[in-house]
Design a protein around this motif. Structure first.
Motif, PDB file in Angstrom:
ATOM      1  N   LEU A 170       0.878  -1.139   0.042  1.00  0.00           N
ATOM      2  CA  LEU A 170      -0.057  -0.025  -0.011  1.00  0.00           C
ATOM      3  C   LEU A 170       0.903   1.223   0.086  1.00  0.00           C
ATOM      4  O   LEU A 170       0.589   2.246  -0.734  1.00  0.00           O
ATOM      5  CB  LEU A 170      -0.919  -0.041   1.159  1.00  0.00           C
ATOM      6  N   LYS A 171       1.973   0.996   0.585  1.00  0.00           N
ATOM      7  CA  LYS A 171       3.005   2.300   0.781  1.00  0.00           C
ATOM      8  C   LYS A 171       3.414   2.477  -0.540  1.00  0.00           C
ATOM      9  O   LYS A 171       3.361   3.684  -1.158  1.00  0.00           O
ATOM     10  CB  LYS A 171       4.011   2.248   1.959  1.00  0.00           C
ATOM     11  N   THR A 174       0.887   4.136  -2.785  1.00  0.00           N
ATOM     12  CA  THR A 174       0.601   5.557  -2.737  1.00  0.00           C
ATOM     13  C   THR A 174       1.921   6.348  -3.293  1.00  0.00           C
ATOM     14  O   THR A 174       1.332   7.448  -3.959  1.00  0.00           O
ATOM     15  CB  THR A 174       0.851   5.782  -0.995  1.00  0.00           C
ATOM     16  N   GLU A 205      -4.715   4.183  -8.810  1.00  0.00           N
ATOM     17  CA  GLU A 205      -5.701   4.383  -7.552  1.00  0.00           C
ATOM     18  C   GLU A 205      -6.817   3.415  -7.462  1.00  0.00           C
ATOM     19  O   GLU A 205      -7.089   2.841  -6.263  1.00  0.00           O
ATOM     20  CB  GLU A 205      -6.528   5.763  -8.052  1.00  0.00           C
ATOM     21  N   LYS A 208      -5.186   0.429  -5.564  1.00  0.00           N
ATOM     22  CA  LYS A 208      -4.934   0.610  -4.161  1.00  0.00           C
ATOM     23  C   LYS A 208      -6.142   0.726  -3.411  1.00  0.00           C
ATOM     24  O   LYS A 208      -6.211   0.004  -2.284  1.00  0.00           O
ATOM     25  CB  LYS A 208      -4.177   1.973  -4.016  1.00  0.00           C
ATOM     26  N   SER A 209      -7.232   1.070  -4.013  1.00  0.00           N
ATOM     27  CA  SER A 209      -8.433   0.816  -3.338  1.00  0.00           C
ATOM     28  C   SER A 209      -8.844  -0.473  -3.116  1.00  0.00           C
ATOM     29  O   SER A 209      -9.273  -0.958  -2.024  1.00  0.00           O
ATOM     30  CB  SER A 209      -9.448   1.717  -4.219  1.00  0.00           C
ATOM     31  N   HIS A 210      -8.582  -1.309  -4.025  1.00  0.00           N
ATOM     32  CA  HIS A 210      -8.970  -2.781  -3.907  1.00  0.00           C
ATOM     33  C   HIS A 210      -8.317  -3.423  -2.736  1.00  0.00           C
ATOM     34  O   HIS A 210      -8.860  -4.086  -2.031  1.00  0.00           O
ATOM     35  CB  HIS A 210      -8.615  -3.338  -5.101  1.00  0.00           C
ATOM     36  N   GLU A 212      -6.727  -1.802  -0.258  1.00  0.00           N
ATOM     37  CA  GLU A 212      -7.135  -1.472   1.191  1.00  0.00           C
ATOM     38  C   GLU A 212      -8.210  -2.139   1.757  1.00  0.00           C
ATOM     39  O   GLU A 212      -8.432  -1.894   3.082  1.00  0.00           O
ATOM     40  CB  GLU A 212      -7.509   0.117   1.027  1.00  0.00           C
ATOM     41  N   ASN A 213      -9.025  -2.567   0.872  1.00  0.00           N
ATOM     42  CA  ASN A 213     -10.285  -3.645   1.409  1.00  0.00           C
ATOM     43  C   ASN A 213     -10.195  -4.835   1.304  1.00  0.00           C
ATOM     44  O   ASN A 213     -11.307  -5.521   1.428  1.00  0.00           O
ATOM     45  CB  ASN A 213     -11.664  -2.734   0.757  1.00  0.00           C
TER      46      ASN A 213
END
Length: 240
Positions: A170-171, A174, A205, A208-210, A212-213
């Protein structure tokens, strides 16, 4: 194997997850080798046992390869055949092996690399991004030189391939958004060849959203569209 006065160093790829990806030739070479070197003997022991290779493997990793190489060269000169395996995939690709190969070649001894599993190839082909020209970066620097590398890669015109660990994914995504832009097309694959293999495609983006969850487990391969691909897409959009 060839019956020469001097031995040969064999680089033997091992499965990156699915044991069915082990080749017949790889099994034969390991069975015939006089010495097997492994990145981690605790990892290689079950693999060797599964394929009926009843031999002890000796540790060869980044912490002892400089010290051990001289002895391995001695074995080769004595006519012994040596096989090197990593924990998964092809030796020397983000794994130990390069230093040993270089030093063995300096001694004018034979080296042979078998074809086989490498994580970045299926990830690239499966990404939907251009495969005709690409750059493989392996793991990015963790600290020193990381920002400099990011800036250079942001201008890279070929498809970019990287490895990343679960706790840094994730980092890294980002940072990619900051340097490459949120809309840059990418693909992230994890657990390749395994039961829970997954590939997520879209903008950085969206990817990353995927993650994160969702579950962050396994080894990750990231493929990112090159800057040239972005230019083409913008040109095509103008032409429409």
């Amino acid at each position: 194997m060839e019956n020469n006065t001097e031995g040969k160093l064999f680089l033997v790829p091992t499965p990156i997850g699915n044991l069915e990806d082990m080749t017949f030739r790889a099994i034969r070479v390991l069975k015939e080798a006089d010495i097997i070197l492994a990145e981690d003997t605790r990892t290689s022991a079950p693999l060797l046992k599964h394929f009926g290779i009843d031999k002890k493997a000796y540790s060869h990793h980044q912490h002892n390869e400089h010290k051990a190489t001289a002895e391995i060269i001695k074995f080769l000169k004595e006519g012994k055949n040596v096989a090197l395996i990593s924990d998964a995939g092809t030796p020397a690709i983000s794994d130990p092996g390069f230093f040993l190969v270089r030093e063995v070649l300096k001694e004018d001894l034979a080296v042979e690399c078998l074809p086989g599993a490498t994580a970045f190839v299926p990830a690239l082909v499966n990404s939907g991004l251009p495969c005709d020209a690409f750059v493989f970066e392996g793991f990015l620097p963790v600290k020193k030189g990381r920002q400099t590398r990011m800036k250079k890669l942001a201008e890279e015109e070929r498809t970019i391939i990287l490895y990343e660990s679960p706790h840094r994914l994730l980092k890294t995504l980002t940072e990619f958004i900051a340097y490459f832009g949120a809309e840059r097309q990418a693909s992230v694959s994890r657990e390749l060849t395994k039961m829970y293999e997954e590939t997520v495609r879209g903008t950085i983006e969206e990817i990353k959203s995927h993650f994160e969850n969702n579950i962050l487990k396994g080894e990750f391969v990231i493929c990112i569209a090159g800057a040239e691909e972005i230019k083409k897409n913008k040109k095509n959009a103008k032409d429409i």
